[in-house]
Design a protein around this motif. Sequence first.
Motif, short mmCIF file in Angstrom:
data_model
loop_
_atom_site.label_atom_id
_atom_site.label_comp_id
_atom_site.label_asym_id
_atom_site.label_seq_id
_atom_site.Cartn_x
_atom_site.Cartn_y
_atom_site.Cartn_z
N ILE A 177 -51.14 9.70 11.86
CA ILE A 177 -51.69 10.75 11.01
C ILE A 177 -52.19 10.17 9.69
CG2 ILE A 177 -51.03 12.74 9.59
CD1 ILE A 177 -49.33 13.69 11.91
N GLU B 176 -52.92 7.11 9.08
CA GLU B 176 -54.02 6.17 9.28
C GLU B 176 -55.35 6.90 9.38
OE1 GLU B 176 -55.51 2.46 12.09
OE2 GLU B 176 -53.64 3.49 12.58
N GLN B 177 -55.39 8.03 10.09
CA GLN B 177 -56.64 8.78 10.16
C GLN B 177 -57.05 9.30 8.78
OE1 GLN B 177 -56.29 11.85 13.20
NE2 GLN B 177 -57.01 10.44 14.78
N ALA B 178 -56.08 9.75 8.00
CA ALA B 178 -56.40 10.24 6.65
C ALA B 178 -56.93 9.12 5.77
CB ALA B 178 -55.15 10.86 6.02
N PRO C 254 -60.13 13.32 4.13
CA PRO C 254 -59.02 12.82 4.96
C PRO C 254 -58.83 13.70 6.20
CG PRO C 254 -58.13 14.05 3.11
CD PRO C 254 -59.63 14.00 2.91
N VAL D 33 -57.81 14.57 9.80
CA VAL D 33 -56.79 14.10 10.74
C VAL D 33 -56.90 14.94 12.00
CG1 VAL D 33 -54.33 13.77 11.14
CG2 VAL D 33 -55.29 13.32 8.87
N ASP D 34 -57.63 14.44 12.99
CA ASP D 34 -57.82 15.16 14.24
C ASP D 34 -56.52 15.32 15.01
OD1 ASP D 34 -60.61 15.60 14.00
OD2 ASP D 34 -61.00 13.54 14.60
N LYS E 181 -53.73 16.35 13.86
CA LYS E 181 -53.15 17.64 13.46
C LYS E 181 -53.97 18.81 13.99
CE LYS E 181 -50.30 18.50 10.82
NZ LYS E 181 -48.87 18.87 10.99
N ILE F 225 -56.12 16.96 6.04
CA ILE F 225 -54.70 16.78 5.83
C ILE F 225 -54.23 17.35 4.49
CG2 ILE F 225 -54.74 14.53 4.70
CD1 ILE F 225 -52.33 15.74 7.49
N ALA G 209 -54.79 4.84 17.23
CA ALA G 209 -55.45 5.49 16.10
C ALA G 209 -56.50 4.62 15.42
CB ALA G 209 -54.42 5.95 15.08
#
Length: 448
Positions: A44, A46-48, A58, A60-61, A63, A69, A383
């Motif tokens: 999570i 890392e995506q942000a 940011p 976050v797919d 979530k 996020i 990710a």
Amino acid sequence: MTARLGAVARSLPFLWALLCTAAYTTLSLLRFRRFDPTSWDNAIFEQAIRGYAHLGLPIVDIKGPGFNILGDHFSPITALVAPFYRLWPSAQTLLVAQAVLIGLSVLVVSRLAVRHAGPWAGAMLSVAYGISFGISSAVQSDFHEVAFGAPLLALAGSAYLDRRWNAVVGWSLPLLLVKEDMGATVLVIGLVLMLAGERRRGTLLAAAGVVGAALVVLVVLPSVNPGGVYDYASSVGGDRGVVATLFDEPGRKALTVLVTLAVTGLAALGSPWVLLVLPTFAWRFVGDNPYYWGTDWHYSLLLMPIVFVAAVDTMRRYPPVRWTAVPALVVSLALLPSTPLWALIQGETYEVPDRAAVAQRVVDMVPEGASVVTDIGVITHLATDHDVYWLGTVGTAPLPEGDPNYVLLDQWAGVGSPPDARTWAEQTFGGTWVTVWDADGYQLARRA
């Protein structure tokens, strides 16, 4: 001779901090190599951070498709990792960043302890802090935003002991960017300053904590959240109410408080700075999530710099109390075999399990840049190079056309994955899917 011994004593905190940082980094990277994730949180974040690194939002797919996020937790301070992630885009970058941040707090606390509690008591407190259960559990739990709070609280505490009031304010205000609940901690820091006679600065800091938390929880988070609410408000008291939840499992909660204070030999109780633990204990014990109530996970990380700074303050004000550094070290050493850091002296920690090798092989079958729906078992390893969705949130918003390309499940992770990746993919996303891998508990299906 005395000058030489003094120079050695001054260098020890730096050496200890380096050793601790190396230990935290080693444990984190070994766990990653062994496919030992504790949750989906590292993926999570890392995506942000990838969103920040590319000067975007940011998103976050994991979530939920397209989820910002900042509508979940308010932690914009994680953007400070973005420049490093841009240079080294990988999950390990976050793990190393957390180790460095916690290691920085070790340096600050160690220098403070040696300076105010003396070389022997200070050295024992330094060791006790570096191996404390709150730090060890946080390292095991992969990257979290609270890693930024550890050095900030240590620096604010150091300034408090040195009576550098402007520095206390300066190091405390960024805590509002760590997480939405830190406003209450900033409020208490302001109150502690008022107790020390700094009424103007204390009042302003307390007001900043209240106003900052209110703006984030009542305005920012709901405005960004797809549901227009602060998702975690409902966890306070849950369905049974605040009082009932507060007294749920009282023994477990009392033990958490006792152990948190015992790692300082109870010396923390002699300083007003220890009041900073109250907001964290409050939201944890009235929250309806049992994970909040114990000593595991990352929830005790921010308590560690607070109680150790408080212990140093007590020893500074009452020198005879310095003997409590002995039980502080004894308690941390006694707890060490039950903490994740103990794994560093076990040989199997350095070996790659057969199933981890299989997991890496299956992950490598998913082409770089492909979109994939997965479960928690392998999500951290996907990710970096893929557009990753979590199977539990893929229905909360429409996916981009043609997504996902793959579905990868870890049936042995024990997280309730569907029994068959291909069947579930066809029922959920339509079209024709083919099974690419089905062995050792891993199932990989590809859209035909």
